[in-house]
Design a protein around this motif. Structure first.
Motif, short mmCIF file in Angstrom:
data_model
loop_
_atom_site.label_atom_id
_atom_site.label_comp_id
_atom_site.label_asym_id
_atom_site.label_seq_id
_atom_site.Cartn_x
_atom_site.Cartn_y
_atom_site.Cartn_z
N LEU A 181 50.91 44.27 29.82
CA LEU A 181 50.61 42.97 30.42
C LEU A 181 49.10 42.93 30.70
N ALA A 182 48.44 41.89 30.23
CA ALA A 182 46.99 41.78 30.38
C ALA A 182 46.62 41.06 31.67
N ILE A 183 45.67 41.64 32.41
CA ILE A 183 45.05 40.94 33.52
C ILE A 183 43.56 41.28 33.50
N ALA A 184 42.76 40.44 34.12
CA ALA A 184 41.34 40.74 34.25
C ALA A 184 41.15 41.79 35.35
N ASN A 185 40.06 42.51 35.25
CA ASN A 185 39.76 43.54 36.23
C ASN A 185 39.64 42.91 37.63
N PRO A 186 40.53 43.26 38.56
CA PRO A 186 40.48 42.64 39.90
C PRO A 186 39.19 42.90 40.65
N LYS A 187 38.45 43.96 40.27
CA LYS A 187 37.22 44.30 40.99
C LYS A 187 36.04 43.41 40.58
N THR A 188 36.08 42.85 39.39
CA THR A 188 34.95 42.06 38.91
C THR A 188 35.31 40.62 38.57
N ALA A 189 36.59 40.32 38.40
CA ALA A 189 37.01 38.99 37.96
C ALA A 189 37.97 38.38 38.97
N PRO A 190 37.63 37.24 39.59
CA PRO A 190 38.51 36.62 40.57
C PRO A 190 39.91 36.30 40.06
N TYR A 191 40.04 35.97 38.78
CA TYR A 191 41.37 35.69 38.25
C TYR A 191 42.21 36.96 38.16
N GLY A 192 41.56 38.10 37.96
CA GLY A 192 42.28 39.36 37.99
C GLY A 192 42.78 39.69 39.38
N LEU A 193 41.95 39.44 40.38
CA LEU A 193 42.37 39.64 41.77
C LEU A 193 43.53 38.72 42.11
N ALA A 194 43.45 37.47 41.67
CA ALA A 194 44.53 36.52 41.92
C ALA A 194 45.84 36.98 41.26
N ALA A 195 45.75 37.53 40.06
CA ALA A 195 46.94 38.03 39.37
C ALA A 195 47.58 39.18 40.15
N GLN A 196 46.76 40.09 40.64
CA GLN A 196 47.28 41.20 41.42
C GLN A 196 47.92 40.70 42.72
N GLN A 197 47.27 39.76 43.38
CA GLN A 197 47.83 39.20 44.61
C GLN A 197 49.18 38.54 44.36
N ALA A 198 49.29 37.80 43.26
CA ALA A 198 50.55 37.13 42.93
C ALA A 198 51.66 38.14 42.70
#
Length: 249
Positions: A130-147
């Protein structure tokens, strides 16, 4: 009364004055806003005569470049934290910061029938990557982890996660290398190669993605930089932004 020659001289001087007023602005843009920016730039250039040089990347990496002296004059981030930091650190012009778009997150696959129920798909875990953006550098990655944390699936999904450096790379992974991925809804709206599978993640599952812009100190004396930010607030740009699935204030 002016002669024909005098009229041509006057016209030439007017054209030269117009050319002298046209400037170039260097803009750093968060990767999720790539397609919208490419639509907005020609509208801006046609309306103002100014030109735009643009660089796309993850918000974190762009900000690191700004801190290290990159000659960007305008910063369009995918969050509010970095523009605020730029203002507090003296890199941004006080009072110039504003929210230009509110981002939306989507779970997406280019293949129809990959899933019908996003939460059920994640909970079942019947996928390899499953692809997500790096939560440390990309806000959409952080949002994916939060979800995924709020859905209670993060511990089981985490080992299957493939991280992109930016949301642009994450979208490429989701389109070509993984079964699905968390991407910006704007990227899904720009996708031209079929319907695919899509679940728009409810906004209550992640912190608001308030994407803010700021005039950087390097662009404080450039009229094109100020004009670009003003244009973002106007009707033409706002129509493009909403067409890509963003919210506007």
């Amino acid at each position: 009364m002016k002669t024909v020659k005098q009229w041509w001289v006057a016209l030439g001087l007017f054209a030269a004055a117009g050319a002298a007023q046209a400037e170039t602005v260097s803009v750093a843009v968060a990767a999720n806003f790539t397609d919208a920016t490419r639509d907005i730039i020609p509208l801006f250039e046609q309306a103002t005569g100014h030109e735009v040089k643009v660089s796309f990347g993850s918000t974190g990496k762009l900000y690191a470049q700004i801190e290290n002296g990159a000659p960007f004059e305008v910063f369009l981030a995918a969050d509010s934290a970095r523009p605020l930091k730029a203002e507090n650190e003296g890199l941004g012009v006080p009072g110039s910061r504003f929210t230009y778009a509110r981002g939306a997150l989507a779970l997406w696959s280019p293949n129809a029938g990959t899933f019908e129920d996003g939460p059920a798909y994640l909970k079942q875990g019947d996928f390899h990557k499953l692809a997500i953006a790096n939560p440390k550098t990309a806000p959409y990655g952080l949002a994916a982890q939060q979800a995924m944390e709020k859905l209670g699936v993060w511990p089981t999904v985490k080992p299957k996660v493939v991280r992109g450096d930016s949301i642009a790379q994450t979208f490429q992974f989701a389109a070509t290398a993984t079964e699905a991925g968390f991407v910006a809804l704007s990227q899904v709206r720009a996708w031209k190669a079929g319907q695919g599978s899509e679940w728009v993640v409810p906004a209550e599952l992640y912190d608001p993605i308030d994407q803010q812009a700021i005039l950087l100190k390097t662009g404080e004396s450039n009229p094109a930089a100020k004009a670009f930010l003003d244009f973002l607030k106007g009707g033409e740009a706002q129509s493009v932004i909403t067409a890509y699935g963003y919210g506007v204030e």
